[in-house]
Design a protein around this motif. Structure first.
Motif, short mmCIF file in Angstrom:
data_model
loop_
_atom_site.label_atom_id
_atom_site.label_comp_id
_atom_site.label_asym_id
_atom_site.label_seq_id
_atom_site.Cartn_x
_atom_site.Cartn_y
_atom_site.Cartn_z
N HIS A 138 41.36 -53.53 -48.29
CA HIS A 138 40.81 -53.44 -46.95
C HIS A 138 39.29 -53.40 -46.99
O HIS A 138 38.60 -54.24 -46.39
CB HIS A 138 41.36 -52.20 -46.25
N GLY A 139 38.72 -52.41 -47.66
CA GLY A 139 37.28 -52.35 -47.86
C GLY A 139 36.46 -51.75 -46.75
O GLY A 139 35.30 -51.40 -46.96
N LEU A 140 37.03 -51.64 -45.54
CA LEU A 140 36.26 -51.14 -44.39
C LEU A 140 37.02 -50.04 -43.64
O LEU A 140 36.90 -49.92 -42.42
CB LEU A 140 35.94 -52.29 -43.42
N ILE A 141 37.79 -49.24 -44.35
CA ILE A 141 38.57 -48.19 -43.70
C ILE A 141 37.63 -47.16 -43.08
O ILE A 141 36.78 -46.59 -43.76
CB ILE A 141 39.53 -47.53 -44.70
N ALA A 142 37.79 -46.96 -41.78
CA ALA A 142 36.93 -46.05 -41.03
C ALA A 142 37.68 -45.62 -39.78
O ALA A 142 38.65 -46.27 -39.38
CB ALA A 142 35.62 -46.76 -40.64
N PRO A 143 37.26 -44.54 -39.13
CA PRO A 143 37.95 -44.11 -37.91
C PRO A 143 37.98 -45.18 -36.83
O PRO A 143 38.92 -45.25 -36.03
CB PRO A 143 37.15 -42.88 -37.45
N GLU A 144 36.96 -46.04 -36.80
CA GLU A 144 36.91 -47.11 -35.79
C GLU A 144 37.91 -48.22 -36.07
O GLU A 144 38.17 -49.07 -35.20
CB GLU A 144 35.50 -47.69 -35.72
N GLY A 165 45.44 -48.50 -27.09
CA GLY A 165 45.24 -47.07 -27.29
C GLY A 165 43.80 -46.74 -27.63
O GLY A 165 42.87 -47.50 -27.34
N ARG A 166 43.61 -45.61 -28.28
CA ARG A 166 42.28 -45.14 -28.66
C ARG A 166 42.08 -45.29 -30.15
O ARG A 166 43.03 -45.27 -30.92
CB ARG A 166 42.11 -43.66 -28.28
N THR A 167 40.82 -45.43 -30.56
CA THR A 167 40.55 -45.41 -31.99
C THR A 167 40.63 -43.98 -32.50
O THR A 167 40.54 -43.01 -31.73
CB THR A 167 39.15 -45.97 -32.30
#
Length: 559
Positions: free
Chosen positions: A149-155, A110-112
């Motif tokens: 997690h530490g790196l939660i981002a839309p990507e 899918g898409r980010t």
């Protein structure tokens, strides 16, 4: 799990380079992205299995002078490889090769979320709430296992064509955010929600939730991802039909029923009426009373009651064949919780719990494998009749279905007793953590002394025989007695929790005479023991004066 062991020291060999298109057993490496912190993502393939994977790679030299961060990376990699959740991109292996540390996970489909926002921002409020709730469910699962997690981002968030949400980049916090906390994860999720809703008029409730989620001081934020998610779904608009979202229902049941439901995970509710074949956690509201209800018999076996229409099949899950769903007998318009509980016992590979609260039916418990979980969901949809209900079934490794199948007849015999054989943990609050003691109690039914066989099936296919054991060979237990195992102060055998972690299974069998399973080592492959147990149970059918009984329960373990 085919996880490779992590070396205890960085390798002195030359770092594998992307130009060589190979890392250890993985071939065909092609760079596809670079998360924050120095990792590189590659598409690759495991030629031994034919599995396509995504490799997250980082040179061990990046940790030069940062021994604590390297230790955290290795620990996080081990924990992340044990996370099994539908909203988390599954990590299959972790290891180090040629000076490169790596995680191998499922490819994202899918898409980010970043791509979705670039095309459609701002999102509809219902869709934004649904996506955020799914992210929080994944984050909550990781936090309960001890992983930030530490790196939660839309990507790091992928949205499938069916609007299913998956979160990736677990296990990489030590690269860019080695000091990240649970509060940091929750603030980051709040930031995603803010971006999805940017420019939209919000309700007072959503505005307050965003303010609390992104508060500058950690103590002013939500205490947990579960609390954030609950507040969000209580306040937000009804989500669209695509994303899978739920609303938590406080469980306020007395005594043992509460303990069973809490042990199985929080029960949740959805506001949508009557969806087909509810997903892992969904709510079905009562069917509209457009036709006159059938008779109201006290038992499920009434032939006069109408059967509800069959639900459409649940979405096909890869890697496991669907389980056959038992066909329930005709139902009254609103069967009793006890009737639903008895019918759900037909799903051999699951241990469901059924309760009632505030006029709603609450289904919890654990199933061994996705197929068994879907079977419980489908059967519940047919059984619930006029009940609104909430359901969340935890998923254990499918291999744990084997002991439940072997013990199916003794489990059924025990369930029919007024005072059955009972098995409980002395500590019932949350998962058992690493190095915590395993202490359990077995309560025998009245009538006659019984010989107990108590076994612990681990997530990696091993069985540990808790009773009899080298320190406690006597298995005969008086009727209506409680026998405690694993207490250090008693001077007998005791056990502590260790890896592998996840959903595991306790099984106790009680028989008039000792089961003829032969001399067994204290720990052995479960398959060998189950073959002997199957023979012993077959032979026990001729034992004069009684049947073998069994009780079982899943337990969750975590680092």
């Amino acid at each position: 799990m085919d996880a490779a062991p992590m070396d205890s020291r960085p390798s002195s060999r030359r770092t594998s380079s992307p130009g060589r298109h190979r890392l250890g057993k993985y071939e065909g490496l092609e760079e596809i992205g670079r998360p924050p912190g120095g990792a590189t993502l590659y598409s690759a393939a495991d030629p031994a299995t034919g599995r396509a994977v995504t490799l997250a790679c980082v040179a061990l030299s990046a940790f030069a002078g940062r021994d604590a961060d390297l230790d955290r990376f290795r620990r996080d990699a081990r924990v992340a490889s044990r996370l099994i959740h539908p909203a988390i991109l599954r990590i299959h292996a972790s290891g180090e090769h040629g000076g490169t540390a790596f995680l191998a996970c499922d490819p994202a489909a899918g898409r980010t979320l970043a791509q979705l926002l670039a095309e459609q921002a701002p999102l509809a409020a219902g869709e934004a709430v649904a996506i955020t709730a799914a992210i929080l469910e994944a984050v909550d699962h990781a936090h309960r296992a001890g992983l930030v997690h530490g790196l939660i981002a839309p990507e790091a968030v992928w949205i499938g064509e069916d609007r299913t949400v998956r979160v990736g980049w677990f296990g990489l916090a030590a690269l860019a955010a080695p000091r990240a906390t649970v509060g940091d994860d929750l603030k980051a999720v709040g930031g995603l929600l803010d971006r999805m809703l940017a420019g939209r008029s919000l309700t007072v409730e959503l505005t307050g939730i965003l303010a609390q989620a992104t508060a500058p001081r950690p103590e002013d934020r939500f205490a947990s991802a579960a609390a954030f998610r609950s507040a969000l779904l209580d306040a937000g608009p009804s989500p669209p039909a695509g994303p899978k979202t739920r609303r938590r229902l406080p469980v306020l049941l007395p005594g043992a029923a509460l303990a069973l439901l809490v042990a199985a995970g929080l029960l949740i509710l959805d506001r949508r009426p009557a969806p087909p074949s509810p997903p892992a956690a969904a709510v079905v509201e009562p069917r509209p009373a457009s036709a006159p209800p059938g008779p109201q018999p006290a038992e499920l076996q009434s032939p006069a009651a109408e059967s509800p229409p069959p639900s459409p099949p649940a979405p096909v899950q890869p890697a496991e064949a669907p389980a056959a769903v038992p066909v329930p007998p005709p139902l009254p318009a609103r069967p009793s919780p006890e009737a639903v509980r008895n019918a759900l016992r037909d799903v051999t590979c699951a241990l469901p719990t059924v309760g009632e609260h505030d006029g709603r039916l609450l289904i919890g418990g654990t199933a061994a494998g996705e197929a068994a979980r879907r079977a419980v969901q489908d059967l519940t949809a047919r059984l619930a009749g006029g009940w609104p209900y909430g359901i969340e079934i935890a998923t254990a490794p499918a291999e744990l279905c084997d002991p439940l199948t072997v013990a199916a007849a003794p489990l059924a015999a025990n369930a029919a007793l007024d005072r059955p054989l009972a098995l409980r943990l002395v500590t019932e609050a949350g998962p058992l953590r690493a190095d915590e003691s395993l202490v359990l109690e077995v309560e025998t039914p009245p009538g006659r002394p019984l010989h107990l066989q108590v076994d612990y099936f681990t997530a990696d296919g091993t069985v540990v025989h808790l009773l009899p054991n080298p320190s406690e060979t006597g298995s005969l237990t008086e009727p209506a007695a409680t026998r405690r195992l694993g207490e250090r102060s008693a001077g007998g055998r005791f056990w502590t929790i260790g890896p592998p972690f996840g959903q595991e299974l306790l099984l106790v069998l009680a028989s008039p005479a000792p089961l003829s399973v032969g001399g067994r080592p204290e720990a052995e492959p479960a398959s060998a023991y189950l073959a002997a147990l199957r023979r012993a149970l077959r032979e026990s059918g001729s034992v004069e004066g009684g049947h073998v009984l069994a009780a079982a329960r899943f337990i969750a373990t975590a680092p």
